[in-house]
Design a protein around this motif. Structure first.
Motif, mmCIF file in Angstrom:
data_model
loop_
_atom_site.group_PDB
_atom_site.id
_atom_site.type_symbol
_atom_site.label_atom_id
_atom_site.label_comp_id
_atom_site.label_asym_id
_atom_site.label_seq_id
_atom_site.Cartn_x
_atom_site.Cartn_y
_atom_site.Cartn_z
ATOM 1 N N LEU A 89 -20.081 -45.487 -30.590
ATOM 2 C CA LEU A 89 -20.904 -45.042 -29.467
ATOM 3 C C LEU A 89 -20.196 -43.963 -28.665
ATOM 4 O O LEU A 89 -20.790 -42.948 -28.295
ATOM 5 N N ALA A 90 -18.898 -44.174 -28.394
ATOM 6 C CA ALA A 90 -18.154 -43.187 -27.609
ATOM 7 C C ALA A 90 -18.085 -41.851 -28.341
ATOM 8 O O ALA A 90 -18.237 -40.786 -27.743
ATOM 9 N N LEU A 91 -17.861 -41.891 -29.662
ATOM 10 C CA LEU A 91 -17.784 -40.658 -30.428
ATOM 11 C C LEU A 91 -19.133 -39.967 -30.520
ATOM 12 O O LEU A 91 -19.224 -38.742 -30.479
ATOM 13 N N LEU A 92 -20.205 -40.746 -30.639
ATOM 14 C CA LEU A 92 -21.543 -40.167 -30.699
ATOM 15 C C LEU A 92 -21.901 -39.471 -29.394
ATOM 16 O O LEU A 92 -22.570 -38.439 -29.384
ATOM 17 N N GLN A 93 -21.442 -40.039 -28.266
ATOM 18 C CA GLN A 93 -21.729 -39.430 -26.975
ATOM 19 C C GLN A 93 -20.990 -38.106 -26.797
ATOM 20 O O GLN A 93 -21.415 -37.249 -26.040
ATOM 21 N N GLN A 94 -19.881 -37.938 -27.503
ATOM 22 C CA GLN A 94 -19.088 -36.726 -27.365
ATOM 23 C C GLN A 94 -19.511 -35.626 -28.339
ATOM 24 O O GLN A 94 -19.127 -34.478 -28.188
ATOM 25 N N VAL A 95 -20.314 -35.974 -29.349
ATOM 26 C CA VAL A 95 -20.584 -35.035 -30.428
ATOM 27 C C VAL A 95 -21.509 -33.919 -29.943
ATOM 28 O O VAL A 95 -22.383 -34.122 -29.102
ATOM 29 N N GLY A 96 -21.300 -32.729 -30.442
ATOM 30 C CA GLY A 96 -22.194 -31.613 -30.178
ATOM 31 C C GLY A 96 -22.775 -31.124 -31.494
ATOM 32 O O GLY A 96 -22.871 -31.871 -32.465
ATOM 33 N N VAL A 97 -23.178 -29.864 -31.541
ATOM 34 C CA VAL A 97 -23.662 -29.286 -32.782
ATOM 35 C C VAL A 97 -22.489 -29.205 -33.756
ATOM 36 O O VAL A 97 -21.416 -28.719 -33.412
ATOM 37 N N TYR A 98 -22.700 -29.659 -35.002
ATOM 38 C CA TYR A 98 -21.598 -29.756 -35.964
ATOM 39 C C TYR A 98 -21.086 -28.368 -36.328
ATOM 40 O O TYR A 98 -21.850 -27.440 -36.592
ATOM 41 N N ASP A 99 -19.770 -28.241 -36.343
ATOM 42 C CA ASP A 99 -19.110 -26.993 -36.691
ATOM 43 C C ASP A 99 -18.363 -27.197 -38.002
ATOM 44 O O ASP A 99 -17.433 -28.001 -38.080
ATOM 45 N N TYR A 100 -18.780 -26.489 -39.038
ATOM 46 C CA TYR A 100 -18.157 -26.648 -40.350
ATOM 47 C C TYR A 100 -16.695 -26.218 -40.307
ATOM 48 O O TYR A 100 -16.367 -25.136 -39.807
ATOM 49 N N ALA A 101 -15.824 -27.067 -40.860
ATOM 50 C CA ALA A 101 -14.405 -26.716 -40.948
ATOM 51 C C ALA A 101 -14.174 -25.712 -42.071
ATOM 52 O O ALA A 101 -13.320 -24.831 -41.971
ATOM 53 N N HIS A 102 -14.939 -25.848 -43.165
ATOM 54 C CA HIS A 102 -14.815 -24.961 -44.328
ATOM 55 C C HIS A 102 -16.223 -24.580 -44.797
ATOM 56 O O HIS A 102 -16.774 -25.227 -45.696
ATOM 57 N N PRO A 103 -16.844 -23.571 -44.192
ATOM 58 C CA PRO A 103 -18.225 -23.224 -44.554
ATOM 59 C C PRO A 103 -18.341 -22.791 -46.011
ATOM 60 O O PRO A 103 -17.619 -21.901 -46.468
ATOM 61 N N LEU A 104 -19.238 -23.448 -46.748
ATOM 62 C CA LEU A 104 -19.531 -23.103 -48.130
ATOM 63 C C LEU A 104 -21.034 -22.980 -48.300
ATOM 64 O O LEU A 104 -21.816 -23.348 -47.418
ATOM 65 N N GLU A 105 -21.445 -22.495 -49.462
ATOM 66 C CA GLU A 105 -22.853 -22.146 -49.666
ATOM 67 C C GLU A 105 -23.765 -23.355 -49.725
ATOM 68 O O GLU A 105 -24.821 -23.384 -49.088
ATOM 69 N N ASP A 106 -23.389 -24.362 -50.500
ATOM 70 C CA ASP A 106 -24.271 -25.514 -50.669
ATOM 71 C C ASP A 106 -23.445 -26.754 -50.974
ATOM 72 O O ASP A 106 -22.206 -26.706 -51.057
ATOM 73 N N ALA A 107 -24.138 -27.885 -51.135
ATOM 74 C CA ALA A 107 -23.453 -29.156 -51.378
ATOM 75 C C ALA A 107 -22.694 -29.148 -52.698
ATOM 76 O O ALA A 107 -21.625 -29.758 -52.815
ATOM 77 N N LEU A 108 -23.236 -28.472 -53.700
ATOM 78 C CA LEU A 108 -22.544 -28.406 -54.990
ATOM 79 C C LEU A 108 -21.203 -27.694 -54.858
ATOM 80 O O LEU A 108 -20.200 -28.110 -55.465
ATOM 81 N N ALA A 109 -21.171 -26.628 -54.056
ATOM 82 C CA ALA A 109 -19.896 -25.917 -53.834
ATOM 83 C C ALA A 109 -18.878 -26.843 -53.173
ATOM 84 O O ALA A 109 -17.683 -26.819 -53.518
ATOM 85 N N TYR A 110 -19.330 -27.684 -52.240
ATOM 86 C CA TYR A 110 -18.422 -28.638 -51.614
ATOM 87 C C TYR A 110 -17.921 -29.660 -52.623
ATOM 88 O O TYR A 110 -16.738 -30.032 -52.617
ATOM 89 N N LYS A 111 -18.789 -30.133 -53.491
ATOM 90 C CA LYS A 111 -18.365 -31.105 -54.513
ATOM 91 C C LYS A 111 -17.316 -30.507 -55.430
ATOM 92 O O LYS A 111 -16.305 -31.162 -55.760
ATOM 93 N N ASN A 112 -17.533 -29.283 -55.858
ATOM 94 C CA ASN A 112 -16.562 -28.637 -56.745
ATOM 95 C C ASN A 112 -15.234 -28.401 -56.031
ATOM 96 O O ASN A 112 -14.150 -28.607 -56.610
ATOM 97 N N THR A 113 -15.289 -27.977 -54.776
ATOM 98 C CA THR A 113 -14.059 -27.747 -54.009
ATOM 99 C C THR A 113 -13.302 -29.052 -53.792
ATOM 100 O O THR A 113 -12.069 -29.098 -53.887
ATOM 101 N N LEU A 114 -14.034 -30.125 -53.509
ATOM 102 C CA LEU A 114 -13.401 -31.430 -53.335
ATOM 103 C C LEU A 114 -12.740 -31.896 -54.622
ATOM 104 O O LEU A 114 -11.642 -32.465 -54.599
ATOM 105 N N ALA A 115 -13.403 -31.672 -55.744
ATOM 106 C CA ALA A 115 -12.823 -32.092 -57.027
ATOM 107 C C ALA A 115 -11.509 -31.347 -57.289
ATOM 108 O O ALA A 115 -10.511 -31.951 -57.726
#
Length: 447
Positions: A89-115
């Motif tokens: 609850l405390a963390l949810l109250q503090q959250v704002g608009v999400y800021d990507y730490a590593h912006p990538l094109e799509d979810a598949l790009a994130y999966k490949n980078t994670l792998a």
């Protein structure tokens, strides 16, 4: 008898009187001193000593309490430095608009980078993920001492990796920073426990694990965005199918009417009834114009109606929804929005037809951008504004024809459902166009 008689000097007499008075005073004082040195004086002295002893004891206790308080405060500061805020609850109250730490094109790009990153993590874990420097012996053997150090380093690395793996599994977009901070505290704790053997998790390995947390949180957000986009596209296709079905139905109806009037014109031309022929040709021309308009609507995907609606019972008096639809009958779309997903039906304040309804809708959204209710998902087209404010914006944006405008919401269902009406035993609305809505959702057109 002396030469001058026996008369004494007055000054000597006065002096003797003073001495006598002083001796009497001394005697009285000696009596008081004797009384004060009696039993009463001893009791008072004992009482005074007891009071002094109690004061000294209280001072010592006070000093001890102050010292314990200082120690407790120092301990609290140390504990707080080790604590990481993880309450949802405390963390949810503090959250704002999400800021990507590593912006990538799509979810598949994130999966490949994670792998690829996890492959690097495994490789580093086998080599230089943890450091250990032992220069002492075990049972007189330096080799045994080094082996003990390596075993302890492996144990520490396993503890760290267990915490890191758990962090990756449990991370959510709004807990990303808290999870990273907790993993950093774990690394610091391992460094403190392994200080004797100089055991520590390497900074490079720790950076990789933190990057893994960032990428995992980014992937979760991107996957949700793509799901929302897919849902919006499905909704758009469903709405488009409804529009085309409606257009085809209208086209078939007009084609049937045209065939009828064309037949009438042919017969009247043969019969020579000039007056009836003029009327029939006018009706045929009107049907041709209607057919042309339907064909134009089918070809022009940007033409449609912009609507401004509200729902006081569900959202309050100062909130409106601004959307657009390509339906031939725009009120069908408004009625769909007021289905079973909201407690009351929507009221229509403004209904605009525009050859470029998409641009008009976007212009209104842009003017009211700072009043968006949902600043994350722009498909939720609700704004903190009054119908009058939107009307004024519509007037300034163009000269499209306003088909309908009402500033005050009727809100029949909501007003009839108010607690005061219930207490008074007000009858339900019958025959006022209020019926049960069907199942559905409160989604936007997505066009």
């Amino acid at each position: 008898m002396g030469l001058f008689g026996n008369r004494e000097n007055p000054e000597v007499v006065a002096l003797r009187q003073q001495v006598g008075s002083a001796e009497a005073t001394i005697a009285e004082l000696r009596g008081w001193v004797g009384q004060l040195r009696g039993v009463d004086a001893s009791a008072r002295e004992a009482e005074l000593r007891a009071l002094r002893s109690a004061v000294d004891a209280t001072r010592r206790e006070h000093a001890e309490v102050e010292q314990r308080t200082r120690d407790a405060q120092a301990e609290l500061v140390a504990v707080r430095s080790e604590v990481v805020e993880t309450r949802e609850l405390a963390l949810l109250q503090q959250v704002g608009v999400y800021d990507y730490a590593h912006p990538l094109e799509d979810a598949l790009a994130y999966k490949n980078t994670l792998a690829a990153l996890r492959k690097r993590v495994k490789e580093m874990a086998r080599t230089d993920a943890v450091s250990c420097h032992v220069d002492w012996s075990v049972n007189g053997s330096a080799r045994e001492g080094q082996k003990l150090g390596r075993d302890m380093a492996k144990l520490m690395l396993r503890a760290y990796n267990a915490e890191a793996d758990n962090a990756v599994r449990a991370v959510k977009p709004h807990t990303r920073e808290a999870v990273k901070e907790r993993l950093s505290k774990t690394r610091e704790t391992i460094g403190k426990l392994g200080k004797l053997m100089s055991i520590s998790v390497s900074p490079a390995y720790h950076r990789l694990r933190l990057q893994e947390i960032d990428l995992t949180a980014d992937y979760l957000v991107k996957a949700d965005e793509e799901k929302e986009q897919a849902r919006a596209e499905r909704e758009r296709l469903r709405e488009e199918a409804k529009v085309m079905k409606e257009i085809e139905r209208e086209r078939a109806k007009l084609a049937k009417e045209r065939a009828h009037f064309a037949t009438v014109v042919t017969r009247l031309e043969a019969s020579g009834d000039a007056e009836a022929l003029v009327r029939a040709r006018e009706q045929l021309a009107a049907v041709d114009d209607a057919l042309s308009g339907v064909d134009h609507r089918a070809a022009n995907v940007r033409a449609g109606y912009v609507y401004v609606i509200s729902n006081i019972g569900a959202f309050g008096p100062d909130m409106v929804k601004i959307g657009m639809t390509r339906r031939l009958e725009p009120m069908d779309r408004v009625r769909e929005l007021g289905d079973a997903s909201v407690p009351f039906r929507f009221d229509t304040h403004a209904l605009f037809f525009s050859e470029d309804a998409v641009a008009l809708e976007n212009a209104l959204h842009h003017r009211l951008a700072d009043r968006r209710v949902n600043v994350v998902n722009h498909r939720r087209e609700f704004f903190y504004a009054t119908p009058a404010e939107v009307r004024d914006l519509l007037v300034t944006l163009g000269d499209d024809h306003v088909l309908e405008y009402t500033e005050t919401a009727e809100a029949l269902e909501w007003r009839a459902s108010s607690p005061d009406r219930r207490a008074a035993g007000a009858p339900a609305l019958v025959g006022a166009g209020v019926d049960a809505g069907g199942d559905g959702d409160l989604s936007d057109d997505g066009e």
